[in-house]
Structure formats: structure tokens, C-alpha cells
Design a protein around this motif. Structure first.
Motif, PDB file in Angstrom:
ATOM      1  N   LEU A   1      10.332   1.151  -7.212  1.00 11.11           N
ATOM      2  CA  LEU A   1       8.928   1.290  -6.846  1.00 11.11           C
ATOM      3  C   LEU A   1       8.039   0.464  -7.767  1.00 11.11           C
ATOM      4  O   LEU A   1       7.147  -0.257  -7.318  1.00 11.11           O
ATOM      5  CB  LEU A   1       8.544   2.772  -6.914  1.00 11.11           C
ATOM      6  CG  LEU A   1       7.213   3.197  -6.382  1.00 11.11           C
ATOM      7  CD1 LEU A   1       7.015   2.759  -4.950  1.00 11.11           C
ATOM      8  CD2 LEU A   1       7.106   4.719  -6.476  1.00 11.11           C
TER       9      LEU A   1
ATOM     10  N   TRP B   1       1.395   9.367  -5.737  1.00  9.42           N
ATOM     11  CA  TRP B   1       1.911  10.716  -5.467  1.00  9.42           C
ATOM     12  C   TRP B   1       2.938  11.107  -6.523  1.00  9.42           C
ATOM     13  O   TRP B   1       2.906  12.224  -7.048  1.00  9.42           O
ATOM     14  CB  TRP B   1       2.553  10.752  -4.071  1.00  9.42           C
ATOM     15  CG  TRP B   1       3.341  11.994  -3.842  1.00  9.42           C
ATOM     16  CD1 TRP B   1       2.864  13.215  -3.468  1.00  9.42           C
ATOM     17  CD2 TRP B   1       4.749  12.148  -4.017  1.00  9.42           C
ATOM     18  NE1 TRP B   1       3.891  14.116  -3.386  1.00  9.42           N
ATOM     19  CE2 TRP B   1       5.065  13.484  -3.722  1.00  9.42           C
ATOM     20  CE3 TRP B   1       5.769  11.289  -4.386  1.00  9.42           C
ATOM     21  CZ2 TRP B   1       6.365  13.980  -3.786  1.00  9.42           C
ATOM     22  CZ3 TRP B   1       7.057  11.782  -4.449  1.00  9.42           C
ATOM     23  CH2 TRP B   1       7.341  13.104  -4.150  1.00  9.42           C
TER      24      TRP B   1
ATOM     25  N   SER C   1       0.826  -1.201   0.000  1.00  7.62           N
ATOM     26  CA  SER C   1       0.000   0.000   0.000  1.00  7.62           C
ATOM     27  C   SER C   1       0.862   1.253   0.000  1.00  7.62           C
ATOM     28  O   SER C   1       0.512   2.255  -0.624  1.00  7.62           O
ATOM     29  CB  SER C   1      -0.978   0.004   1.175  1.00  7.62           C
ATOM     30  OG  SER C   1      -0.280   0.034   2.391  1.00  7.62           O
ATOM     31  N   ASP C   2       2.022   1.196   0.687  1.00  9.79           N
ATOM     32  CA  ASP C   2       2.941   2.336   0.661  1.00  9.79           C
ATOM     33  C   ASP C   2       3.474   2.565  -0.753  1.00  9.79           C
ATOM     34  O   ASP C   2       3.578   3.704  -1.206  1.00  9.79           O
ATOM     35  CB  ASP C   2       4.120   2.115   1.610  1.00  9.79           C
ATOM     36  CG  ASP C   2       3.719   2.208   3.071  1.00  9.79           C
ATOM     37  OD1 ASP C   2       2.643   2.767   3.358  1.00  9.79           O
ATOM     38  OD2 ASP C   2       4.484   1.720   3.908  1.00  9.79           O
ATOM     39  N   ALA C   3       3.796   1.487  -1.440  1.00 10.50           N
ATOM     40  CA  ALA C   3       4.318   1.599  -2.801  1.00 10.50           C
ATOM     41  C   ALA C   3       3.258   2.188  -3.741  1.00 10.50           C
ATOM     42  O   ALA C   3       3.564   3.051  -4.561  1.00 10.50           O
ATOM     43  CB  ALA C   3       4.789   0.244  -3.317  1.00 10.50           C
TER      44      ALA C   3
ATOM     45  N   PRO D   1      11.454   8.824  -4.439  1.00  9.28           N
ATOM     46  CA  PRO D   1      11.417   7.386  -4.732  1.00  9.28           C
ATOM     47  C   PRO D   1      12.284   7.003  -5.918  1.00  9.28           C
ATOM     48  O   PRO D   1      12.482   7.777  -6.843  1.00  9.28           O
ATOM     49  CB  PRO D   1       9.941   7.138  -5.039  1.00  9.28           C
ATOM     50  CG  PRO D   1       9.419   8.450  -5.515  1.00  9.28           C
ATOM     51  CD  PRO D   1      10.191   9.491  -4.771  1.00  9.28           C
TER      52      PRO D   1
ATOM     53  N   ARG E   1       0.654   4.068  -2.885  1.00 10.05           N
ATOM     54  CA  ARG E   1       0.436   5.467  -2.487  1.00 10.05           C
ATOM     55  C   ARG E   1       1.576   6.360  -3.003  1.00 10.05           C
ATOM     56  O   ARG E   1       1.356   7.439  -3.532  1.00 10.05           O
ATOM     57  CB  ARG E   1       0.312   5.562  -0.964  1.00 10.05           C
ATOM     58  CG  ARG E   1       0.022   6.937  -0.455  1.00 10.05           C
ATOM     59  CD  ARG E   1      -0.219   7.036   1.057  1.00 10.05           C
ATOM     60  NE  ARG E   1       0.639   6.180   1.873  1.00 10.05           N
ATOM     61  CZ  ARG E   1       0.251   5.043   2.439  1.00 10.05           C
ATOM     62  NH1 ARG E   1      -0.989   4.612   2.287  1.00 10.05           N
ATOM     63  NH2 ARG E   1       1.089   4.332   3.172  1.00 10.05           N
ATOM     64  N   THR E   2       2.814   5.875  -2.881  1.00  9.83           N
ATOM     65  CA  THR E   2       3.966   6.654  -3.341  1.00  9.83           C
ATOM     66  C   THR E   2       3.959   6.796  -4.860  1.00  9.83           C
ATOM     67  O   THR E   2       4.231   7.870  -5.392  1.00  9.83           O
ATOM     68  CB  THR E   2       5.278   6.004  -2.864  1.00  9.83           C
ATOM     69  OG1 THR E   2       5.253   5.922  -1.437  1.00  9.83           O
ATOM     70  CG2 THR E   2       6.479   6.812  -3.304  1.00  9.83           C
ATOM     71  N   TRP E   3       3.633   5.720  -5.580  1.00  9.83           N
ATOM     72  CA  TRP E   3       3.563   5.791  -7.045  1.00  9.83           C
ATOM     73  C   TRP E   3       2.481   6.788  -7.470  1.00  9.83           C
ATOM     74  O   TRP E   3       2.683   7.591  -8.374  1.00  9.83           O
ATOM     75  CB  TRP E   3       3.309   4.415  -7.644  1.00  9.83           C
ATOM     76  CG  TRP E   3       3.279   4.402  -9.137  1.00  9.83           C
ATOM     77  CD1 TRP E   3       2.226   4.089  -9.936  1.00  9.83           C
ATOM     78  CD2 TRP E   3       4.349   4.735 -10.025  1.00  9.83           C
ATOM     79  NE1 TRP E   3       2.577   4.195 -11.253  1.00  9.83           N
ATOM     80  CE2 TRP E   3       3.876   4.600 -11.339  1.00  9.83           C
ATOM     81  CE3 TRP E   3       5.667   5.140  -9.827  1.00  9.83           C
ATOM     82  CZ2 TRP E   3       4.670   4.851 -12.452  1.00  9.83           C
ATOM     83  CZ3 TRP E   3       6.457   5.387 -10.936  1.00  9.83           C
ATOM     84  CH2 TRP E   3       5.957   5.241 -12.220  1.00  9.83           C
TER      85      TRP E   3
ATOM     86  N   MET F   1      11.653   6.678   0.108  1.00  6.73           N
ATOM     87  CA  MET F   1      10.583   6.404  -0.844  1.00  6.73           C
ATOM     88  C   MET F   1       9.500   7.481  -0.843  1.00  6.73           C
ATOM     89  O   MET F   1       8.997   7.862  -1.878  1.00  6.73           O
ATOM     90  CB  MET F   1       9.953   5.035  -0.590  1.00  6.73           C
ATOM     91  CG  MET F   1       8.940   4.675  -1.665  1.00  6.73           C
ATOM     92  SD  MET F   1       8.171   3.077  -1.490  1.00  6.73           S
ATOM     93  CE  MET F   1       9.528   1.986  -1.791  1.00  6.73           C
ATOM     94  N   GLU F   2       9.141   8.006   0.329  1.00  5.76           N
ATOM     95  CA  GLU F   2       8.071   8.995   0.403  1.00  5.76           C
ATOM     96  C   GLU F   2       8.503  10.369  -0.097  1.00  5.76           C
ATOM     97  O   GLU F   2       7.678  11.248  -0.301  1.00  5.76           O
ATOM     98  CB  GLU F   2       7.552   9.106   1.839  1.00  5.76           C
ATOM     99  CG  GLU F   2       6.832   7.880   2.321  1.00  5.76           C
ATOM    100  CD  GLU F   2       7.787   6.778   2.776  1.00  5.76           C
ATOM    101  OE1 GLU F   2       9.003   7.016   2.874  1.00  5.76           O
ATOM    102  OE2 GLU F   2       7.305   5.661   3.018  1.00  5.76           O
TER     103      GLU F   2
END
Length: 68
Positions: free
Chosen positions: A38, A10, A2-4, A33, A6-8, A29-30
Motif C-alpha cells: 500500500l 482507514w 485514491s483507493d490506496a 491491506p 483511502r485504504t491507508w 486491500m479494503e
């Protein structure tokens, strides 16, 4: 995963994403990235998810990729 995702999300929506330089970023990453890493994380997630969940994630990724 989920972090990946969300970061993609963004990253592709950020107005300066095309100026990203892997040599100048901080590596967090945040913040800065690593685009290939990613995408690799997202591709691995798609590969290990059950088919229905993988389809859903692929659709989300495809919609974001269109913005790239």
C-alpha cells in the motif's frame, strides 16, 4: 491511487491496525491491506504526479503517517 489513499487512511485510523498480521489476512486491500504494498503504491503515485499534486499528496500521507 485514491483507493490506496483511502485504504491507508482507514488502516492507520483503525484501532487494531498495529495487530495486522500479513500471514493471517485475506489479502483484499479494503479489508486486510498489505502495508508495504500500500505504501509502495502511494510512493509511486507521488513520484509520477506533477510537482504541485505530489506536494499535496505527500502532505496528506505525512499527516496519516503521524498516526501510524
Amino acid at each position: 491511487m485514491s483507493d490506496a489513499l483511502r485504504t491507508w487512511s482507514w488502516f492507520v485510523r483503525h484501532p487494531w491496525h498495529r495487530l495486522w498480521d500479513p500471514n493471517a489476512g485475506c489479502g483484499v486491500m479494503e479489508c486486510c491491506p498489505n502495508r508495504p504494498e500500500l505504501r509502495w503504491i502511494l510512493d509511486v503515485a507521488v513520484a509520477v504526479l506533477p510537482p504541485k499534486d505530489a506536494r499535496t499528496l505527500r502532505k496528506q500521507i505525512a499527516a496519516l503517517d503521524e498516526q501510524w
